[in-house]
Write an enzyme that holds these catalytic residues in place. Structure first.
Site, PDB file in Angstrom:
ATOM      1  N   SER A 163       0.793  -1.224   0.000  1.00 24.59           N
ATOM      2  CA  SER A 163       0.000   0.000   0.000  1.00 24.59           C
ATOM      3  C   SER A 163       0.827   1.277   0.000  1.00 24.59           C
ATOM      4  O   SER A 163       0.322   2.333  -0.361  1.00 24.59           O
ATOM      5  CB  SER A 163      -0.940  -0.001   1.192  1.00 24.59           C
TER       6      SER A 163
ATOM      7  N   HIS B 274      -5.702  -4.793  -1.423  1.00 23.37           N
ATOM      8  CA  HIS B 274      -5.665  -3.680  -2.381  1.00 23.37           C
ATOM      9  C   HIS B 274      -5.799  -4.176  -3.826  1.00 23.37           C
ATOM     10  O   HIS B 274      -5.614  -3.398  -4.757  1.00 23.37           O
ATOM     11  CB  HIS B 274      -4.365  -2.880  -2.249  1.00 23.37           C
TER      12      HIS B 274
ATOM     13  N   LYS C 182     -12.557  -2.147   0.899  1.00 24.04           N
ATOM     14  CA  LYS C 182     -11.897  -1.264  -0.066  1.00 24.04           C
ATOM     15  C   LYS C 182     -12.720  -1.249  -1.361  1.00 24.04           C
ATOM     16  O   LYS C 182     -13.814  -0.700  -1.375  1.00 24.04           O
ATOM     17  CB  LYS C 182     -10.437  -1.686  -0.251  1.00 24.04           C
TER      18      LYS C 182
HETATM   19  C1  LIG Z   1      -6.509  -2.551   4.294  1.00 27.80           C
HETATM   20  C2  LIG Z   1      -5.761  -3.794   4.517  1.00 27.80           C
HETATM   21  C3  LIG Z   1      -6.108  -4.677   5.539  1.00 27.80           C
HETATM   22  C4  LIG Z   1      -7.169  -4.365   6.559  1.00 27.80           C
HETATM   23  O1  LIG Z   1      -8.428  -4.643   6.058  1.00 27.80           O
HETATM   24  P1  LIG Z   1      -9.692  -4.415   7.019  1.00 27.80           P
HETATM   25  O2  LIG Z   1     -10.753  -5.232   6.403  1.00 27.80           O
HETATM   26  O3  LIG Z   1      -9.957  -2.956   7.008  1.00 27.80           O
HETATM   27  O4  LIG Z   1      -9.288  -4.903   8.373  1.00 27.80           O
HETATM   28  C5  LIG Z   1      -5.406  -5.864   5.638  1.00 27.80           C
HETATM   29  N1  LIG Z   1      -4.402  -6.160   4.794  1.00 27.80           N
HETATM   30  C6  LIG Z   1      -4.021  -5.323   3.829  1.00 27.80           C
HETATM   31  C7  LIG Z   1      -2.921  -5.711   2.916  1.00 27.80           C
HETATM   32  C8  LIG Z   1      -4.684  -4.100   3.655  1.00 27.80           C
HETATM   33  O5  LIG Z   1      -4.300  -3.272   2.694  1.00 27.80           O
END
Ligand SMILES: *Cc1c(COP(=O)(O)O)cnc(C)c1O
Length: 404
Positions: free
Chosen positions: A192, A220, A251
């Site tokens: 990210s 992502h 997301k």
């Molecule tokens: C955003 C993200 C998470 C967290 O996801 P949530 O459902 O908000 O807990 C976990 N792993 C990665 C790689 C992320 O980018």
């Protein structure tokens, strides 16, 4: 010692070191254009890659979900918190990512915590055993915390340099003759801070060569990568070759919340029995489950949404470079715009907000010292006009701050 004094001293330190995280409240729904402080600005900081957060069909599905299945289930899954739509969503995700089965969690953070601890801490018939996890240096906090729940007596953790398959193979080869029970390679599908993709084809090959289990967190990437948005395995043409896929429903796929683990039938059934965040935490609420079902349906039926995301991304990447900004090259809608010093990233993000663009900066300790950046995140919710408006603001502010 008064706890309040300790907290406020720490808060002052954060402010002084310019690492304090300020929250700016949106006055509207998450969308291409949002209102903050009474002004409409172009949103370049959200994970709303497909615009599902405020999509009419998704909102309708959520409302219909409440009408038919209620607001909440007031239970964990195994007591009375499983509705037919939960089972349906698990089937839908399995089909979408090309896995045998899927288990839902309240978030991907919980899914990752559930996965690592459950796999490594159970004896599974062994009196003595050791597992080993090879983890990319830049893996997400939830993967790191998941591994912290693994007992140190039985789990060895080895960090390999970011996306460095040579280094990973060196570690795997060094351990080849050791008597591990499980060898797990763990990586983000997309990182990210950099917006780069894990070298998945090489990781699949290494996992096969060294009989390791390949774990990929595609948070992502789900709904984002690959022609049909099925994630990094889709992008690299290795669908069905990743042993364990986790991801978020918070997301691209709706943007509310929820997470999942997809893998073999046996793995998923086993997690349903033993995983603590699954067993002891509430079931996902019906409106979210219903909206996610609609979101996957939309994605499967209409490829133009992912197509628009990819077109917008290519356009923004090309134009921002044309303005003279240095970006990290790639294909993902995360576009890091490199600035160097933290103070410059902070000044630039405030100036951009004034000029009508909502974008956040990242600096040490989140990224290495001297590599402060703004992180643009492109969305299918943005029109060409929105993108041009943002680019104009970049041009103006870049000149004013002497960057371009
Ligand atoms: C955003 C993200 C998470 C967290 O996801 P949530 O459902 O908000 O807990 C976990 N792993 C990665 C790689 C992320 O980018």
């Amino acid at each position: 010692m008064d706890a309040r004094d300790l907290f406020s001293a720490e808060l002052a330190r954060l402010e002084e070191s310019k690492t304090f995280k300020y929250e700016t409240a949106l006055q509207t729904a998450q969308a291409g254009l949002v209102k903050v402080g009474g002004r409409k600005v172009v949103m370049l900081a959200s994970n709303n890659y497909l615009g599902m957060s405020n999509h009419p069909a998704i909102k309708k599905a959520a409302v219909d979900g409440i009408r038919k299945y209620g607001y909440g289930v007031a239970s964990v899954r195994f007591l009375c918190g499983t509705q037919t739509i939960h089972v349906e969503l698990e089937k839908k995700i399995s089909k979408f990512v090309g896995a045998e089965d899927t288990i839902l969690f309240s978030s991907c953070f919980a899914a990752n915590e559930g996965f690592f601890a459950t796999i490594t801490n159970e004896k599974l018939g062994f009196d003595n055993y050791k597992d080993v996890i090879y983890s990319d240096r830049l893996n997400h906090a939830s993967i790191i915390d998941g591994q912290r729940l693994c007992r140190t007596e039985t789990t060895e953790k080895k960090i390999y340099n970011h996306a460095d398959v040579g280094h990973l193979e060196q570690l795997l080869r060094g351990d080849q003759n050791k008597d591990y029970r499980f060898r797990i390679i763990a990586t983000d599908g997309v990182f990210s801070m950099e917006g780069d993709l894990a070298p998945l084809s090489d990781l699949v090959a290494l996992a096969q060569k060294y009989t390791a289990m390949l774990f990929v967190d595609d948070s992502h990437a789900i709904g984002v990568c690959g022609k049909s948005g099925r994630g990094t395995p889709d992008h690299f043409g290795v669908l069905g070759n990743v042993d364990v896929l986790t991801g978020t429903l918070g997301k691209a796929v709706g943007g509310a919340s929820g997470g999942y683990v997809s893998g073999s039938k046996e793995l998923i059934s086993y997690l349903r029995q033993k995983s603590r965040p699954y067993t002891f935490s509430n079931s996902l609420p019906p409106p979210i489950v219903a909206a996610c079902l609609a979101s996957f349906d939309l994605l499967s039926k209409d490829r133009s949404i992912v197509g628009k995301l990819h077109d917008n991304t290519a356009y923004f990447r090309k134009e921002i470079k044309g303005l003279g900004f240095a970006i990290l090259e790639g294909t993902h809608p995360i576009v890091p715009i490199m600035l160097g010093e933290a103070s410059l990233a902070q000044d630039m993000s405030s100036a951009l907000l004034k000029a009508g663009v909502y974008i956040k900066g990242l600096w040490f300790p989140v990224v290495p010292r001297g590599e402060a950046r703004l992180r643009a995140q492109i969305s299918a919710a943005l029109t060409k006009k929105d993108l041009d408006r943002a680019l104009e603001a970049f041009q103006k502010v870049g000149k004013k701050l002497g960057i371009t």
